[in-house]
Enzyme design. Structure first.
Site, PDB file in Angstrom:
ATOM      1  CE  LYS A 214      -3.765   2.269   2.510  1.00 16.34           C
ATOM      2  NZ  LYS A 214      -4.592   2.238   3.740  1.00 16.34           N
ATOM      3  NE  ARG A 235      -3.331   7.881   6.829  1.00 17.94           N
ATOM      4  CZ  ARG A 235      -4.500   8.180   6.282  1.00 17.94           C
ATOM      5  NH1 ARG A 235      -4.660   8.039   4.972  1.00 17.94           N
ATOM      6  NH2 ARG A 235      -5.514   8.600   7.009  1.00 17.94           N
ATOM      7  CE  LYS A 266      -6.610   1.495  -0.708  1.00 17.43           C
ATOM      8  NZ  LYS A 266      -7.371   1.362   0.551  1.00 17.43           N
ATOM      9  CB  SER A 292     -10.948   7.442  -4.071  1.00 13.83           C
ATOM     10  OG  SER A 292      -9.701   7.921  -3.569  1.00 13.83           O
TER      11      SER A 292
END
Length: 341
Positions: A214, A235, A266, A292
């Protein structure tokens, strides 16, 4: 009419004649193309990510993701039933708590009566075992600082303290009826910690869909609206650096050793190379999450008439399959299932 020099029809190749092998023969009609297609997307390959908003009386549109909503409990049950009818493989549920219930430890995420746990019980009551019910296992939706873990005295995400919170989340989600948990926080050791907690509580049959690779991606932008994120900053200290590919294989090795049943890459489209490497390196099922920002780009391009919307959706999904994904998380899952028919 012949070429005056070679005697061949105009357009012939004067240097070696016409081709004997013509790959275009296998592209002549839609039926021919379907028959020889190397990769196909099936509705059962698709997983629908959904958001459920605490206290919502009706679905709330997400402005940055046209066509996607924060569900009420009732509309979520309807969406789950539609997913079964469409033949989808699964549904991944994200909870959106009331702002007043967010705190530094994300306690709403471990409350048996928190919005995600209530929604999981709703969905299981609606669809039973006809759909694989998955739950997002992360603290970011529930913390007032918006990070995926608890913070230490200096404001950094505390990896090991967060693992205990993830174990607690795993137990309430399993008890609420989730078939599969998706630890998405990218803490070191998260899969093993969750696996031990589940097994110790008698939830040996609950699977783990590891968010193996991710990345700290700019394409998550619209998701922040979808989950009403409180995050400031980024992050990058715990999600993967987008400059790195081989690192994903180290993450994969660790996740499998810790007990992951499935692995995920992802985002999807910007990381097809990583997806291909991960799929080639393991025998566990591998999935891709079309996030998204990927969704929004196609929707907004189609809105401006720049792309054929339905064709772009199917092309993107097929690209994930070609790169090695067995499962695809996509906000178009239910619609795409209809297009595939």
């Amino acid at each position: 009419m012949n070429d005056s020099t070679t005697g061949a029809p105009y357009g012939g190749n004067p240097y070696g004649g016409f081709p004997g092998t013509r790959l275009r023969r296998l592209r002549t009609t839609p039926a021919m193309r379907r028959m020889v297609a190397e990769h196909r997307v099936h509705p059962s390959d698709l997983i629908l990510p959904v958001f459920v908003r605490e206290g919502a009386a009706e679905p709330v549109p997400i402005s940055s993701m046209p066509g996607v909503v924060q569900h009420s409990r009732e509309s979520l049950k309807k969406a789950a039933a539609e997913a079964v009818t469409a033949g989808l493989g699964g549904i991944m549920v994200f909870g959106v708590p009331e702002d007043a219930k967010k705190d530094a430890a994300g306690t709403a995420g471990t409350d048996p009566d928190g919005i995600l746990q209530v929604a999981l019980r709703d969905v299981r009551a609606e669809v039973g075992d006809d759909l694989v019910v998955m739950s997002d296992l992360c603290l970011d939706e529930y913390t007032d600082h918006g990070h995926c873990g608890v913070l230490d005295a200096e404001g950094r995400v505390d990896n090991d303290a967060t693992l205990g919170r993830y174990a607690d989340m795993a137990l309430v989600q399993a008890e609420a009826g989730a078939h599969v948990l998706g630890p998405s926080g990218m803490m070191d050791g998260q899969v093993g910690h969750v696996r031990r907690a589940l097994d110790g509580a008698g939830h040996e049959d609950v699977g783990i869909f590891a968010y193996t690779a991710k990345y700290a991606s700019a394409f998550f932008g619209p998701f922040r609206e979808a989950v009403a994120s409180s995050l400031t900053g980024d992050r990058k200290t715990y999600q993967q650096d987008y400059a790195n590919g081989r690192e994903a294989l180290r993450e994969l090795e660790l996740d499998i050793a810790e007990g992951a049943d499935m692995a995920m890459v992802k985002p999807g489209m910007p990381y097809l190379d990583v997806l291909k490497e991960v799929a080639a390196a393991t025998d566990v099922p591998v999935g891709a999450y079309q996030i998204s920002g990927e969704y929004a780009m196609i929707e907004l391009a189609a809105e401006r008439g720049l792309v054929d919307r339905e064709a772009a959706i199917l092309e993107a999904l097929t690209g994930f399959k070609r790169a090695g994904a067995r499962m695809i998380l996509t906000y178009w899952a239910t619609e795409a299932a209809g297009l595939l028919r």
